[in-house]
Scaffold this motif. Structure first.
Motif, PDB file in Angstrom:
ATOM      1  N   HIS A   4       0.811  -1.214   0.000  1.00  0.00           N
ATOM      2  CA  HIS A   4       0.000   0.000   0.000  1.00  0.00           C
ATOM      3  C   HIS A   4       0.846   1.266   0.000  1.00  0.00           C
ATOM      4  O   HIS A   4       0.379   2.318  -0.435  1.00  0.00           O
ATOM      5  CB  HIS A   4      -0.947   0.015   1.197  1.00  0.00           C
ATOM      6  N   ALA A   5       2.080   1.186   0.454  1.00  0.00           N
ATOM      7  CA  ALA A   5       2.958   2.358   0.519  1.00  0.00           C
ATOM      8  C   ALA A   5       3.478   2.761  -0.861  1.00  0.00           C
ATOM      9  O   ALA A   5       4.011   3.853  -1.012  1.00  0.00           O
ATOM     10  CB  ALA A   5       4.126   2.087   1.455  1.00  0.00           C
ATOM     11  N   GLN A   6       3.357   1.893  -1.853  1.00  0.00           N
ATOM     12  CA  GLN A   6       3.739   2.190  -3.234  1.00  0.00           C
ATOM     13  C   GLN A   6       5.152   2.760  -3.367  1.00  0.00           C
ATOM     14  O   GLN A   6       5.373   3.809  -3.937  1.00  0.00           O
ATOM     15  CB  GLN A   6       2.739   3.154  -3.852  1.00  0.00           C
ATOM     16  N   GLY A   7       6.119   2.064  -2.783  1.00  0.00           N
ATOM     17  CA  GLY A   7       7.511   2.470  -2.927  1.00  0.00           C
ATOM     18  C   GLY A   7       8.018   3.439  -1.883  1.00  0.00           C
ATOM     19  O   GLY A   7       9.209   3.732  -1.837  1.00  0.00           O
ATOM     20  N   ARG A   8       7.139   3.966  -1.044  1.00  0.00           N
ATOM     21  CA  ARG A   8       7.583   4.853   0.031  1.00  0.00           C
ATOM     22  C   ARG A   8       8.244   4.028   1.124  1.00  0.00           C
ATOM     23  O   ARG A   8       7.925   2.867   1.330  1.00  0.00           O
ATOM     24  CB  ARG A   8       6.402   5.642   0.622  1.00  0.00           C
ATOM     25  N   TYR A  55      12.009   0.180   5.508  1.00  0.00           N
ATOM     26  CA  TYR A  55      11.894  -0.769   4.398  1.00  0.00           C
ATOM     27  C   TYR A  55      10.949  -0.223   3.344  1.00  0.00           C
ATOM     28  O   TYR A  55      10.068   0.589   3.639  1.00  0.00           O
ATOM     29  CB  TYR A  55      11.358  -2.109   4.906  1.00  0.00           C
ATOM     30  N   ARG A  56      11.087  -0.708   2.107  1.00  0.00           N
ATOM     31  CA  ARG A  56      10.175  -0.371   1.024  1.00  0.00           C
ATOM     32  C   ARG A  56      10.183  -1.480   0.006  1.00  0.00           C
ATOM     33  O   ARG A  56      11.110  -2.297  -0.053  1.00  0.00           O
ATOM     34  CB  ARG A  56      10.540   0.953   0.368  1.00  0.00           C
ATOM     35  N   MET A  57       9.137  -1.503  -0.801  1.00  0.00           N
ATOM     36  CA  MET A  57       9.069  -2.457  -1.909  1.00  0.00           C
ATOM     37  C   MET A  57       9.965  -1.915  -3.029  1.00  0.00           C
ATOM     38  O   MET A  57       9.963  -0.719  -3.325  1.00  0.00           O
ATOM     39  CB  MET A  57       7.646  -2.582  -2.426  1.00  0.00           C
ATOM     40  N   ALA A  58      10.725  -2.803  -3.639  1.00  0.00           N
ATOM     41  CA  ALA A  58      11.605  -2.408  -4.725  1.00  0.00           C
ATOM     42  C   ALA A  58      10.785  -2.097  -5.959  1.00  0.00           C
ATOM     43  O   ALA A  58       9.706  -2.641  -6.167  1.00  0.00           O
ATOM     44  CB  ALA A  58      12.593  -3.527  -5.032  1.00  0.00           C
TER      45      ALA A  58
END
Length: 61
Positions: A4-8, A55-58
């Motif tokens: 849900h953070a979309q890369g943040r 952390y974040r999604m790559a």
């Protein structure tokens, strides 16, 4: 929460809050264990550690 953070970048506290209820005691390495299992299932490069921040999604190329 990471999706849900979309890369943040999400801090450790933000991730703990999204996983656990406020009244639960959280062991110090519980989040690391969850991240380890996710990385093992989804691939080691999908979740990035941003040192000192969280952390974040790559980004997928």
């Amino acid at each position: 929460a990471l999706l849900h953070a979309q890369g943040r970048i999400l801090s450790v506290e933000q991730l703990k809050h999204s996983i656990y209820e406020l009244h639960e005691d959280i062991e110090s390495n519980a989040l690391n264990v969850h991240l380890h299992h996710l990385r093992r299932k989804l691939g080691a490069t999908l979740i990035e550690t941003v040192r000192g921040l969280g952390y974040r999604m790559a980004e997928q190329t």
